[in-house]
Design an enzyme around this catalytic site. Structure first.
Site, PDB file in Angstrom:
ATOM      1  N   ARG A 154       1.011  -1.067   0.096  1.00 25.64           N
ATOM      2  CA  ARG A 154       0.004  -0.043   0.047  1.00 25.64           C
ATOM      3  C   ARG A 154       0.857   1.236   0.140  1.00 25.64           C
ATOM      4  O   ARG A 154       2.036   1.202   0.379  1.00 25.64           O
ATOM      5  CB  ARG A 154      -0.838   0.142   1.040  1.00 25.64           C
ATOM      6  CG  ARG A 154      -1.698  -1.137   1.389  1.00 25.64           C
ATOM      7  CD  ARG A 154      -2.728  -1.021   2.718  1.00 25.64           C
ATOM      8  NE  ARG A 154      -3.589  -2.189   2.803  1.00 25.64           N
ATOM      9  CZ  ARG A 154      -3.360  -3.095   3.461  1.00 25.64           C
ATOM     10  NH1 ARG A 154      -2.175  -3.586   4.047  1.00 25.64           N
ATOM     11  NH2 ARG A 154      -4.242  -4.258   3.526  1.00 25.64           N
ATOM     12  N   LYS A 178      -1.990  -2.226   8.049  1.00 22.61           N
ATOM     13  CA  LYS A 178      -3.496  -2.076   8.937  1.00 22.61           C
ATOM     14  C   LYS A 178      -3.163  -2.374  10.092  1.00 22.61           C
ATOM     15  O   LYS A 178      -3.149  -3.619  10.223  1.00 22.61           O
ATOM     16  CB  LYS A 178      -4.515  -2.250   7.873  1.00 22.61           C
ATOM     17  CG  LYS A 178      -5.000  -1.438   6.917  1.00 22.61           C
ATOM     18  CD  LYS A 178      -6.132  -1.736   6.209  1.00 22.61           C
ATOM     19  CE  LYS A 178      -6.400  -0.980   4.861  1.00 22.61           C
ATOM     20  NZ  LYS A 178      -7.665  -1.097   4.031  1.00 22.61           N
ATOM     21  N   HIS A 247      -2.535   2.827  -5.781  1.00 25.57           N
ATOM     22  CA  HIS A 247      -3.317   1.606  -5.492  1.00 25.57           C
ATOM     23  C   HIS A 247      -3.746   0.623  -6.781  1.00 25.57           C
ATOM     24  O   HIS A 247      -3.729  -0.395  -6.874  1.00 25.57           O
ATOM     25  CB  HIS A 247      -4.755   2.134  -4.907  1.00 25.57           C
ATOM     26  CG  HIS A 247      -5.287   0.989  -3.956  1.00 25.57           C
ATOM     27  ND1 HIS A 247      -4.795   0.803  -2.751  1.00 25.57           N
ATOM     28  CD2 HIS A 247      -6.405   0.220  -4.167  1.00 25.57           C
ATOM     29  CE1 HIS A 247      -5.565  -0.341  -2.245  1.00 25.57           C
ATOM     30  NE2 HIS A 247      -6.536  -0.555  -3.007  1.00 25.57           N
ATOM     31  N   ARG A 250      -0.900  -1.497  -6.978  1.00 24.19           N
ATOM     32  CA  ARG A 250      -1.357  -2.780  -6.204  1.00 24.19           C
ATOM     33  C   ARG A 250      -2.223  -3.508  -6.816  1.00 24.19           C
ATOM     34  O   ARG A 250      -2.179  -4.945  -6.730  1.00 24.19           O
ATOM     35  CB  ARG A 250      -1.985  -2.157  -4.858  1.00 24.19           C
ATOM     36  CG  ARG A 250      -2.275  -3.207  -3.738  1.00 24.19           C
ATOM     37  CD  ARG A 250      -2.517  -2.573  -2.440  1.00 24.19           C
ATOM     38  NE  ARG A 250      -3.408  -3.347  -1.802  1.00 24.19           N
ATOM     39  CZ  ARG A 250      -2.941  -4.194  -0.751  1.00 24.19           C
ATOM     40  NH1 ARG A 250      -1.555  -4.398  -0.437  1.00 24.19           N
ATOM     41  NH2 ARG A 250      -3.569  -4.985   0.068  1.00 24.19           N
ATOM     42  N   HIS A 273      -4.278  -9.040   3.441  1.00 27.17           N
ATOM     43  CA  HIS A 273      -5.942  -8.904   3.728  1.00 27.17           C
ATOM     44  C   HIS A 273      -6.121  -9.929   4.807  1.00 27.17           C
ATOM     45  O   HIS A 273      -5.662 -10.874   4.926  1.00 27.17           O
ATOM     46  CB  HIS A 273      -6.554  -9.472   2.405  1.00 27.17           C
ATOM     47  CG  HIS A 273      -6.711  -8.539   1.148  1.00 27.17           C
ATOM     48  ND1 HIS A 273      -6.694  -8.854  -0.101  1.00 27.17           N
ATOM     49  CD2 HIS A 273      -6.318  -7.275   1.326  1.00 27.17           C
ATOM     50  CE1 HIS A 273      -6.786  -8.026  -0.956  1.00 27.17           C
ATOM     51  NE2 HIS A 273      -6.365  -6.931  -0.150  1.00 27.17           N
ATOM     52  N   TYR A 282      -9.974 -10.060  -6.956  1.00 26.56           N
ATOM     53  CA  TYR A 282      -9.245 -10.265  -8.102  1.00 26.56           C
ATOM     54  C   TYR A 282      -9.606 -11.471  -9.248  1.00 26.56           C
ATOM     55  O   TYR A 282      -9.089 -11.246 -10.207  1.00 26.56           O
ATOM     56  CB  TYR A 282      -7.591 -10.077  -7.535  1.00 26.56           C
ATOM     57  CG  TYR A 282      -7.260  -8.969  -6.943  1.00 26.56           C
ATOM     58  CD1 TYR A 282      -7.093  -7.845  -7.562  1.00 26.56           C
ATOM     59  CD2 TYR A 282      -7.292  -8.788  -5.648  1.00 26.56           C
ATOM     60  CE1 TYR A 282      -6.805  -6.660  -7.083  1.00 26.56           C
ATOM     61  CE2 TYR A 282      -6.919  -7.783  -4.774  1.00 26.56           C
ATOM     62  CZ  TYR A 282      -6.586  -6.433  -5.651  1.00 26.56           C
ATOM     63  OH  TYR A 282      -6.503  -5.463  -5.187  1.00 26.56           O
TER      64      TYR A 282
END
Length: 301
Positions: A154, A178, A247, A250, A273, A282
């Site tokens: 990210r 995150k 992004h 990414r 994730h 995806y």
């Protein structure tokens, strides 16, 4: 169109116009949607009326709109107009029930991730940057783009990278994602060489005032806005995507990995994730590519 039917719609439109002070454009939109529904249920059965229409008829109307390719936002707007008409009619004792009440509209589909094609990335990395000529800004930009493309990290993770987070012996870097969760991401020979060249040039050209990997010309850590600007500048050279952001790189990494047989669980871990469901978007992207390839290649597609 029946007079009674038209009268009920016109009373409702007058209510929107005069009591709720809605614009003429809004009033016209409501009118068109409601008349379309009336025509739909009359085509189903001439005996149907506003009073006898039920929830199944409303659902059939939605299904017919979906079959015609209407998007969820348009269908939900029309369903909302129908609910409003029936609420109005109930308040005026024109009908005894609202068949649209409790009928759920289609969910708005999230747009598929945008990504660059592999040949666009090859063109960008191999042709749009000159050979190593000591241009620190250009070298830094190419290294940033290759880092995004090679690791899928990210934007926040990239600007937080420090020199100490890169292990050149094992070809891997440590990022903090995150909720401060750390993960290890491997990288290949090309990025290893790129990072070493960049750092060597940076250490010659820039007086370092930060432990950060990517530095401004003043030796400070690059911020997110500066990275966004650099990425957009160079992506604009090879693609016409509406979004040209970190992004998107990414997404490009993830799509390329799946197209070259990476497993979904491995990709989930690389991207950081929490849930596999997040990564599964995806697979829709790669399936869309597959459908396009089929449409382009099959003689009867």
């Amino acid at each position: 169109m029946g007079g009674a039917t038209l009268k009920m719609i016109e009373e409702f439109l007058d209510y929107l116009r005069l009591e709720l002070n809605r614009s003429e454009l809004t009033v016209k939109s409501y009118g068109d949607d409601l008349k379309a529904f009336y025509c739909f249920f009359k085509n189903l059965d001439e005996q149907l009326s506003w009073e006898t229409v039920d929830a199944d008829v409303v659902r059939l109307w939605m299904e017919s709109m979906m079959d015609k390719g209407n998007i969820a936002t348009s269908i939900n707007r029309r369903l909302s107009a129908l609910r409003s008409l029936y609420r109005f009619a109930l308040s005026r004792h024109l009908v005894k029930k609202n068949p649209a009440h409790g009928v759920s509209g289609p969910k708005n589909r999230k747009p598929l991730p945008q990504f660059l094609r592999e040949k666009e990335m090859d063109e960008l990395l191999d042709e749009k940057f000159d050979a190593w000529a000591g241009d620190y800004i250009k070298v830094r930009a190419r290294t940033i783009i290759l880092t995004f493309y090679s690791t899928g990290i990210r934007l926040s993770e990239l600007v937080s990278l420090n020199d100490a987070m890169i292990d050149f012996d094992s070809n891997q870097l440590k990022v903090t994602g995150k909720r401060d969760k750390q993960r290890i991401i491997p990288f290949g020979k090309e990025l290893r060489e790129e990072l070493l060249r960049y750092m060597q040039l940076r250490n010659r050209c820039v007086e370092k005032h930060s432990e950060a990997l990517f530095l401004t010309s003043n030796g400070e850590r690059m911020n997110q806005n500066k990275v966004r600007y650099e990425v957009k500048k160079y992506l604009s050279m090879v693609c016409t995507l509406k979004k040209r952001t970190p992004h998107v790189l990414r997404h490009t990494f993830a799509t390329a990995m799946l197209n070259h047989a990476a497993g979904l669980e491995a990709l989930r871990k690389l991207l950081g994730h929490e849930s596999l469901a997040t990564t599964e978007i995806y697979t829709h992207t790669t399936f869309e590519q597959l459908k396009q390839a089929y449409a382009n290649a099959h003689p009867r597609a």
